[in-house]
Design a protein around this motif. Sequence first.
Motif, short mmCIF file in Angstrom:
data_model
loop_
_atom_site.label_atom_id
_atom_site.label_comp_id
_atom_site.label_asym_id
_atom_site.label_seq_id
_atom_site.Cartn_x
_atom_site.Cartn_y
_atom_site.Cartn_z
N ARG A 139 0.83 -1.21 0.00
CA ARG A 139 0.00 0.00 0.00
C ARG A 139 0.86 1.26 0.00
N ASP A 140 1.98 1.19 -0.68
CA ASP A 140 2.89 2.32 -0.82
C ASP A 140 2.85 2.79 -2.28
N PRO A 141 2.09 3.84 -2.59
CA PRO A 141 1.92 4.28 -3.98
C PRO A 141 3.24 4.58 -4.70
N GLU A 142 4.18 5.17 -4.01
CA GLU A 142 5.47 5.49 -4.64
C GLU A 142 6.20 4.20 -5.03
N LYS A 143 6.22 3.24 -4.13
CA LYS A 143 6.88 1.95 -4.40
C LYS A 143 6.20 1.26 -5.58
N VAL A 144 4.88 1.21 -5.58
CA VAL A 144 4.15 0.56 -6.66
C VAL A 144 4.45 1.23 -7.99
N SER A 145 4.48 2.56 -8.00
CA SER A 145 4.65 3.30 -9.26
C SER A 145 5.98 2.99 -9.95
N LEU A 146 6.99 2.58 -9.20
CA LEU A 146 8.31 2.34 -9.78
C LEU A 146 8.35 1.11 -10.69
N ALA A 147 7.32 0.29 -10.65
CA ALA A 147 7.25 -0.88 -11.54
C ALA A 147 6.72 -0.52 -12.93
N TYR A 148 6.34 0.75 -13.12
CA TYR A 148 5.72 1.21 -14.35
C TYR A 148 6.62 2.19 -15.08
N THR A 149 6.50 2.27 -16.39
CA THR A 149 7.25 3.26 -17.15
C THR A 149 6.77 4.66 -16.74
N PRO A 150 7.63 5.67 -16.92
CA PRO A 150 7.21 7.03 -16.57
C PRO A 150 5.94 7.50 -17.28
N ASN A 151 5.66 6.95 -18.45
CA ASN A 151 4.46 7.32 -19.21
C ASN A 151 3.48 6.15 -19.35
N SER A 152 3.50 5.24 -18.39
CA SER A 152 2.63 4.06 -18.41
C SER A 152 1.17 4.47 -18.62
N GLN A 153 0.48 3.71 -19.47
CA GLN A 153 -0.93 3.98 -19.75
C GLN A 153 -1.79 3.01 -18.96
N TRP A 154 -2.76 3.54 -18.25
CA TRP A 154 -3.63 2.74 -17.40
C TRP A 154 -5.09 2.88 -17.80
N ARG A 155 -5.79 1.75 -17.73
CA ARG A 155 -7.25 1.75 -17.64
C ARG A 155 -7.54 1.00 -16.36
N ASN A 156 -8.24 1.65 -15.46
CA ASN A 156 -8.67 1.03 -14.21
C ASN A 156 -10.18 1.21 -14.14
N ARG A 157 -10.90 0.15 -14.45
CA ARG A 157 -12.36 0.23 -14.54
C ARG A 157 -12.72 1.28 -15.58
N ASP A 158 -13.34 2.39 -15.14
CA ASP A 158 -13.78 3.43 -16.08
C ASP A 158 -12.85 4.64 -16.09
#
Length: 137
Positions: A27-46
């Motif tokens: 539950r550490d947003p900063e830690k989680v974000s490091l697994a993604y590219t700086p311009n990662s594209q997300w769809r989360n539900r809507d």
Amino acid sequence: MTNIVPPFNKESAAAKVQAAENAWNSRDPEKVSLAYTPNSQWRNRDQFFEGRHEIVRFLTDKWKTESHYKLRKHLWSFTDKRISVRFEYEWQHSQSGQWYRTHGNEHWEFNEDGLMAVRDMSANDIHIEEEERKFKS
């Protein structure tokens, strides 16, 4: 931990899924974000958004509402640079106290450095009673 990079095989794909589960359960947003590219594209539900800054914002807001969050991810399939997972997580709404179990699927695409460039997620929430929880802390 050494970053797991494509091309994936069964063992490396499973390890990538476990690493994602561990990071999200922190539950550490900063830690989680490091697994993604700086311009990662997300769809989360809507919701559709791009970039680590937006990932941190989204997860910070998410975990303000979803207390006692506990996630399990399961490898569904993989190719050289893509992984699909099914997941379920349990959480309690921080204001109402209602417990939920969320079931869903994610499709991930990685760059050559093993960072996730695309995350596409669909999910459904169901009400559960506290005694129905599977993932007790």
